[in-house]
Design a protein around this motif. Structure first.
Motif, mmCIF file in Angstrom:
data_model
loop_
_atom_site.group_PDB
_atom_site.id
_atom_site.type_symbol
_atom_site.label_atom_id
_atom_site.label_comp_id
_atom_site.label_asym_id
_atom_site.label_seq_id
_atom_site.Cartn_x
_atom_site.Cartn_y
_atom_site.Cartn_z
ATOM 1 N N ALA C 126 51.067 38.141 53.620
ATOM 2 C CA ALA C 126 50.073 39.199 53.801
ATOM 3 C C ALA C 126 49.176 39.327 52.577
ATOM 4 C CB ALA C 126 50.774 40.524 54.082
ATOM 5 N N ALA C 127 49.754 39.055 51.402
ATOM 6 C CA ALA C 127 48.979 39.197 50.171
ATOM 7 C C ALA C 127 48.113 37.972 49.901
ATOM 8 C CB ALA C 127 49.925 39.449 48.996
ATOM 9 N N ASP C 328 51.200 42.177 45.468
ATOM 10 C CA ASP C 328 50.037 42.520 46.261
ATOM 11 C C ASP C 328 48.869 42.942 45.366
ATOM 12 O OD1 ASP C 328 49.880 42.744 49.198
ATOM 13 O OD2 ASP C 328 48.875 44.620 48.616
ATOM 14 N N ARG C 329 49.171 43.819 44.426
ATOM 15 C CA ARG C 329 48.130 44.284 43.513
ATOM 16 C C ARG C 329 47.638 43.118 42.653
ATOM 17 N NH1 ARG C 329 51.097 48.168 41.063
ATOM 18 N NH2 ARG C 329 50.642 47.586 38.916
ATOM 19 N N LEU C 330 48.588 42.279 42.230
ATOM 20 C CA LEU C 330 48.215 41.126 41.403
ATOM 21 C C LEU C 330 47.216 40.242 42.128
ATOM 22 C CD1 LEU C 330 48.496 39.275 38.944
ATOM 23 C CD2 LEU C 330 50.487 38.238 40.043
ATOM 24 N N PRO C 348 40.982 35.827 51.426
ATOM 25 C CA PRO C 348 42.407 35.542 51.591
ATOM 26 C C PRO C 348 43.244 36.807 51.561
ATOM 27 C CG PRO C 348 41.741 35.174 49.327
ATOM 28 C CD PRO C 348 40.547 35.725 50.046
ATOM 29 N N VAL C 349 42.702 37.879 50.977
ATOM 30 C CA VAL C 349 43.500 39.094 50.862
ATOM 31 C C VAL C 349 43.047 40.087 51.915
ATOM 32 C CG1 VAL C 349 44.304 40.873 49.287
ATOM 33 C CG2 VAL C 349 43.584 38.656 48.375
ATOM 34 N N PRO C 350 43.776 40.170 52.995
ATOM 35 C CA PRO C 350 43.382 41.102 54.041
ATOM 36 C C PRO C 350 43.508 42.528 53.501
ATOM 37 C CG PRO C 350 45.559 40.196 54.489
ATOM 38 C CD PRO C 350 45.069 39.535 53.254
ATOM 39 N N VAL C 351 42.596 43.365 53.895
ATOM 40 C CA VAL C 351 42.702 44.765 53.474
ATOM 41 C C VAL C 351 43.924 45.370 54.172
ATOM 42 C CG1 VAL C 351 41.570 46.999 53.441
ATOM 43 C CG2 VAL C 351 40.227 44.900 53.179
ATOM 44 N N LEU C 352 44.797 45.925 53.367
ATOM 45 C CA LEU C 352 46.009 46.514 53.950
ATOM 46 C C LEU C 352 45.718 47.931 54.393
ATOM 47 C CD1 LEU C 352 48.513 45.186 51.293
ATOM 48 C CD2 LEU C 352 48.187 44.352 53.635
#
Lengths: 353, 353, 353, 353
Positions: C126-127, C328-330, C348-352
């Protein structure tokens, strides 16, 4: 460049040649060896032709080029002959050299008070040491740690010298203290942390007392020899090289890694005498005896060993200090190896009553 | 945990206790020392109470906890008694131990052909070596370099053994070769690059031949002892620890830094015998003699020295190999130190006609 | 030797030349680059004349000699063109290359149970991670430490792969496990301790899965490249080089010294893609983010980051693992640098939510 | 001990407390942070009770003990607030701090002549540098190598300062030169080889100019911080810590190993600002750009980069120097990362016509 003279070359001819070299802008240094005289030439010799130099006199046997970055400390510079650093002490001159018996230096990390330093001096002398070591000015990692008693400690070292006749070795950390230190000490020590303090090297090179140059914690052999070259280039030929352990990945048991292979390595590169310090080299008194034995077997010219009357109460380096009793026993153990390799002086360990 | 039995404890009581320990989920190992019997306990002992264990039998003298991460290799595990690794060879059993005379292992880096290996074996035997070393499978940095003659080299080692009666030491790189190697070799070597190849350690631990475990290039003492622990934990108590130089910042002259202080350090931590390899340790034949002398003075139990009939033509490691002549002279030099420290076998160097 | 063909050289001519090289006893390898085709020649080329080879065909543009000890991994061998290691995964092929977007590999040190590994896989996917790392067979300093769940852990990795479509990276320690491992894994890892386990290198070179080759703890760049050369020489061109910190004198705060300068150094020497592992490289989770940022800025092609759902309860390497939240934050922090240097994949980083 | 005052504590109360601490034999140092005032206490605090101290005033929020061997440099000593080293220059004050934009220092290894130093100063200023570096007194391994132009070079640095308004950084090797150097320089550099020259540290600590303290070649983080503590303990709070590469086993390609992990490590331990020197850190100009990028991404406060108008003719360190053109391009590359992490000053790189 090294100019090797024929064995029977007359002194006047060597002087004449030296004058000629000086006119060519070179600095000649005459080295009178056991068998031959050699003239070392320092200066812009890169473009010079060895064969042309050889034509300057029929008394020249050979002209050799020194390929190493260090010149005056190189073995070639003395045509392979080890140098002798002769140090006057009240008990008589002591010689550090590959040709001389092993010299043992012993004493505490720092000079703490008169009783302890005089007593330690007496004990290590009785056991066979020729020099007393003891720090007056101490390099300490922390500004809040005991920094040595400074000038007043120098007086205590003088008292120990007066009482025993031993030679003194103590460290200089600041060129401003050099003069005072040299009033008392017989050998000036430059510590590992200052091995590349080039200002200090130039200053100890410009005075007369022999210099003990400790290897820096992560100094290569070449860097160490170049540091010695600074001292010789400044005019002082009396340098002793002291290995005291290098810094490696492993310091869990021994604090440093004592690099004993420097003994054959230095022997193949330089004419300077060698000292090994197994106390700093291992950082633990129980490892000192076997490393001292090993150093003698490998051919060291000298040993430096920390001795303290009461290691557990020492103001610095207690864990690596031997008691006088243990040092006494160690000297007897060392004599076995020292005699086996013919480097032990006749009768150095008096039988204690 | 270490259970020290009283000197006169009956064997049946020790067996009974061992059974009881097994029921508690522990693995007891009986170690019969010169003076006492000790039972080592491996397993989940962290929560156990030493005093409660002591109550299990009136024949227990003491129960001690091993604080170190290694158990079976620790000095405490044998209650301070050095172990003896006894290796049968055609010429008779040879003992590696702090109690035994120094054992010298010699031979070429790799087995090149029958003449060279048999001839080298004859020469090193004549000079006093007890074991022949020689690589059949060679770990080489380059895939394009000579990798050893493999299986056929094993036959040549057998020929050398038949001709001289010397024991054989050769390296295993791949567990798949272990069986074949063990048909010939008397000691299996695990090389520095495989010191933490844990799969291989488990496999040499599960067979019977003694194991020579070289220290990894940048292995700490603890990592090295833990690697040995893998072998002992797998069932093989016969391990010899071999120092062969570590990797440091300085490799201009000596290829590695030979860490001789491991001798007193290991002696304080483990019961296992110690070997020093000054050939790999320095990488240059001219430094080998003084480091071999130093190793004996420091108390090594064994030496491994590379000897090649013609070092300049060696397929590998030529620069660090001695000629048979130089090895012969070295053995006579070593006998002086060896005799001085009482570790030289009576008359090991036959006078050569 | 490298034979660079002219851009329009016909395929048949290249085949004809290759046959001719084979007759000369050489092994030709055709490398079809973006702009040119190059034929690498391995074998006894030391005596060959580049100009004479050039005469073999008018379609040859240039013949170059590789001076380095490594051939197939050298930049010259591909005429300066970086290679692409394309790895098929359920989610589609992923490319490791200097030309491709940064690839992030994440996951725990060891596979502990199905819930933790599947959950971790979901979170790292997910990240934005493309691969899941996780140890089934673990190299541990102690024989008594958790050694990984072995074969059963492979099944759990398969479950995580099925659940997420991520590619899998896991380590092989023993060639006997290679086949089983390759049934599950998409990239086979050779760990730091086995970097010079040459038997294992030959075996991973003789199979088809791409290989992640970690740098040995004290391996020089040349030794590392030579280890990769073993794999390429055995037939497998798909190697990724992973820096994971080297062993130096300083490990008080960071467990190893992460040598980020390998990025420009390797780029100048080899065509192989580069991965950086800041988790092992520093040993402490709080240092991981800034070192990951640095690695991207310096130009790495890939990152390996340890993530564990509950680091304080991890069976191994807890202190260096990030929580999924921190990871995730990284990833969002990394995207800033990644976008700045144009190595971040679109979205690549979907908005959670 | 750290005494944290409540936000609204009156100044007089803090003064009263400080007087009371002084009577107790302690040295209080008032540190006025952004949000709170903190009073650091140095002296014999080991036996003191934190709770008792807290009773001395109702305005005390908390009393904390510093467990580290370093006190004044510790993060705790400023209650976690990074310090700001503000350096006046003709172009205005420049701040080194975790809160401030990145400061770039550039210039040649040594000052060679007026034209080169003034020209280099102009070029690096145009590209965005705030300080000019340049050696007047050079630490050189060989006594025969160029030792810097000494005092006359100081005049040339003054000329460059006059021409450009840049701040000056130059090295002191000998305390005897300190006064002359401080007439010209804005920041005094203590070089790697003198990091543990404690006499020199005390002297730079006793004067007013900020100090750039380079990490010793094999200094641990703690030794480095303790060296800084010497300077702070002598009264000078303005110290910048500069990482310049450490000595490891691998120097075949990069001359040193640039230890970028010091950035997060130092950030967790000290309030002092951090500088990275990728030029000495790698020793090769082609590796400098990627390591400079990495340093910014990792969070450095400052960079020192060697720039020489003609690197191949430099009297020292040519191989690691960038040309002014390459430096110019580098600054534009760095601005990308600098902007991404919000550490780039608005508009520092003027568009060149």
């Amino acid at each position: 460049m090294i100019v090797v003279m024929k064995p029977e070359a007359p002194a006047e001819e060597i002087d004449r040649l030296s004058a000629e070299f000086r006119e060519m802008g070179l600095t000649p240094e005459k080295i009178v060896g056991k068998h031959k005289t050699v003239v070392g030439l320092v200066g812009e010799t890169a473009e010079m032709d060895a064969l042309q130099l050889q034509d300057l006199s029929p008394w020249i046997e050979q002209v050799l080029r020194v390929e190493k970055p260090y010149k005056r400390v190189s073995k070639e510079y003395r045509h392979g002959e080890p140098s002798e650093v002769v140090v006057p002490t009240p008990n008589g001159p002591v010689t550090f050299s590959a040709f001389a018996p092993l010299v043992v230096v012993a004493g505490p990390c720092s000079v703490e008070n008169e009783t302890m330093i005089v007593e330690t001096a007496r004990r290590v002398k009785a056991a066979g040491a020729k020099f007393l070591r003891g720090g007056a000015f101490k390099p300490r990692t922390s500004p809040y740690a005991f920094q040595g008693h400074g000038e007043s400690a120098l007086e205590l070292l003088q008292a120990a010298k007066d009482a025993t006749g031993l030679g003194i070795i103590t460290e200089v950390m600041d060129a401003a203290d050099l003069e005072k230190i040299c009033e008392v000490t017989d050998i000036v020590q430059v510590g590992a942390r200052n091995m590349q303090n080039f200002s200090l090297l130039k200053k100890v090179g410009a005075q007369d007392k022999p210099v003990l140059l400790k290897r820096g914690m992560s100094a290569t052999i070449d860097e160490w020899l170049m540091a010695a070259e600074y001292i010789l280039a400044a005019g002082n030929p009396n340098v002793i090289l002291c290995e005291r352990g290098i810094r490696t990945f492993d310091n869990q048991y021994a604090r440093n890694t004592l690099d004993l292979a420097v003994i054959p390595v230095l022997r193949s590169l330089t004419h300077l005498p060698i000292m090994i310090d197994p106390s700093h080299g291992t950082g633990k008194s129980e490892y000192v005896p076997s490393m001292a034995m090993a150093a003698i077997a490998a051919g060291t010219d000298s040993l430096m060993i920390e001795v303290h009357p009461n290691p557990s109460k020492a103001l610095s380096d207690g864990p690596q200090s031997l008691t006088p009793e243990r040092f006494d026993r160690l000297m007897q153990e060392l004599s076995i190896i020292g005699n086996a390799v013919n480097r032990w002086e006749a009768n150095p360990v008096p039988v204690l009553a």
